[in-house]
Write a protein that holds these residues in place. Structure first.
Motif, PDB file in Angstrom:
ATOM      1  N   THR A 130       0.832  -1.205   0.000  1.00  0.00           N
ATOM      2  CA  THR A 130       0.000   0.000   0.000  1.00  0.00           C
ATOM      3  C   THR A 130       0.870   1.259   0.000  1.00  0.00           C
ATOM      4  O   THR A 130       0.596   2.211  -0.740  1.00  0.00           O
ATOM      5  CB  THR A 130      -0.939   0.002   1.219  1.00  0.00           C
ATOM      6  OG1 THR A 130      -1.763  -1.158   1.158  1.00  0.00           O
ATOM      7  CG2 THR A 130      -1.803   1.247   1.246  1.00  0.00           C
ATOM      8  N   ALA A 141     -10.294   2.941  -8.045  1.00  0.00           N
ATOM      9  CA  ALA A 141     -10.213   1.613  -7.424  1.00  0.00           C
ATOM     10  C   ALA A 141      -9.659   0.584  -8.399  1.00  0.00           C
ATOM     11  O   ALA A 141      -8.827  -0.259  -8.032  1.00  0.00           O
ATOM     12  CB  ALA A 141     -11.592   1.184  -6.921  1.00  0.00           C
ATOM     13  N   VAL A 142     -10.103   0.641  -9.660  1.00  0.00           N
ATOM     14  CA  VAL A 142      -9.597  -0.285 -10.678  1.00  0.00           C
ATOM     15  C   VAL A 142      -8.111  -0.047 -10.913  1.00  0.00           C
ATOM     16  O   VAL A 142      -7.316  -0.996 -10.977  1.00  0.00           O
ATOM     17  CB  VAL A 142     -10.403  -0.149 -11.995  1.00  0.00           C
ATOM     18  CG1 VAL A 142      -9.744  -0.917 -13.125  1.00  0.00           C
ATOM     19  CG2 VAL A 142     -11.840  -0.627 -11.786  1.00  0.00           C
ATOM     20  N   ASN A 192      -5.963   1.313  -8.823  1.00  0.00           N
ATOM     21  CA  ASN A 192      -5.249   0.848  -7.635  1.00  0.00           C
ATOM     22  C   ASN A 192      -5.084  -0.664  -7.650  1.00  0.00           C
ATOM     23  O   ASN A 192      -4.026  -1.185  -7.295  1.00  0.00           O
ATOM     24  CB  ASN A 192      -5.967   1.274  -6.360  1.00  0.00           C
ATOM     25  CG  ASN A 192      -5.689   2.701  -5.986  1.00  0.00           C
ATOM     26  OD1 ASN A 192      -4.755   3.312  -6.481  1.00  0.00           O
ATOM     27  ND2 ASN A 192      -6.510   3.238  -5.109  1.00  0.00           N
ATOM     28  N   PHE A 193      -6.131  -1.386  -8.044  1.00  0.00           N
ATOM     29  CA  PHE A 193      -6.056  -2.845  -8.117  1.00  0.00           C
ATOM     30  C   PHE A 193      -4.948  -3.281  -9.067  1.00  0.00           C
ATOM     31  O   PHE A 193      -4.133  -4.146  -8.733  1.00  0.00           O
ATOM     32  CB  PHE A 193      -7.395  -3.432  -8.561  1.00  0.00           C
ATOM     33  CG  PHE A 193      -7.320  -4.900  -8.870  1.00  0.00           C
ATOM     34  CD1 PHE A 193      -7.294  -5.827  -7.849  1.00  0.00           C
ATOM     35  CD2 PHE A 193      -7.251  -5.346 -10.180  1.00  0.00           C
ATOM     36  CE1 PHE A 193      -7.212  -7.187  -8.125  1.00  0.00           C
ATOM     37  CE2 PHE A 193      -7.171  -6.692 -10.468  1.00  0.00           C
ATOM     38  CZ  PHE A 193      -7.155  -7.614  -9.441  1.00  0.00           C
ATOM     39  N   ILE A 197      -1.477  -2.338  -7.623  1.00  0.00           N
ATOM     40  CA  ILE A 197      -1.143  -3.232  -6.512  1.00  0.00           C
ATOM     41  C   ILE A 197      -0.785  -4.614  -7.040  1.00  0.00           C
ATOM     42  O   ILE A 197       0.196  -5.232  -6.594  1.00  0.00           O
ATOM     43  CB  ILE A 197      -2.294  -3.303  -5.489  1.00  0.00           C
ATOM     44  CG1 ILE A 197      -2.375  -1.997  -4.711  1.00  0.00           C
ATOM     45  CG2 ILE A 197      -2.126  -4.478  -4.534  1.00  0.00           C
ATOM     46  CD1 ILE A 197      -3.593  -1.858  -3.832  1.00  0.00           C
ATOM     47  N   SER A 198      -1.537  -5.118  -8.020  1.00  0.00           N
ATOM     48  CA  SER A 198      -1.223  -6.419  -8.618  1.00  0.00           C
ATOM     49  C   SER A 198       0.160  -6.410  -9.244  1.00  0.00           C
ATOM     50  O   SER A 198       0.930  -7.358  -9.092  1.00  0.00           O
ATOM     51  CB  SER A 198      -2.258  -6.789  -9.673  1.00  0.00           C
ATOM     52  OG  SER A 198      -3.531  -6.868  -9.107  1.00  0.00           O
TER      53      SER A 198
END
Length: 118
Positions: A34, A73-74, A76-77, A80-81
């Motif tokens: 994060t 959010a997408v 960030n996903f 993060i992935s």
């Protein structure tokens, strides 16, 4: 068997302790990922997507339809992935480096005492 004895038997079983360590390490790893995403990657992405007067993740296209929040959010996903993939790949690379063959072709690591004997 008393309640306390049963609890000790349950709590100090190997798999319970392993699971506890895994949860703690997972939490720390999540905080690290994060921080990488929020502090390193997203500051580079925001100027590319935002207008000068508003933050791009606050874009609303209708009453209650927060398309900017969903897009954030997408994004960030995916970031993060990507970060998790790179970190895991680096860890596996270190693991493979540890298994690299010696000069004689063997993968065994010599003990210090064996090296001192020679």
């Amino acid at each position: 068997m008393s309640f306390i004895e049963e609890f000790k038997k349950f709590a100090f079983r190997g798999n319970v302790i392993d699971l506890s360590v895994g949860v703690i390490m997972g939490s720390a790893f999540g905080k690290m990922v994060t921080a990488i995403v929020e502090d390193l990657f997203m500051p580079m992405v925001h100027p590319l997507l935002a207008k000068a007067d508003q933050h791009w993740s606050s874009i609303v296209i209708g009453p209650g339809i927060k398309i900017g929040h969903f897009a954030a959010a997408v994004l960030n996903f995916f970031v993060i992935s990507l970060v998790v993939f790179v970190l895991v790949k680096m860890l596996y690379g270190l693991k493979e480096l540890e298994k690299a063959p010696n000069a004689d072709g063997s993968t065994e690591r010599p003990e210090i005492r064996d090296a001192l004997k020679k």
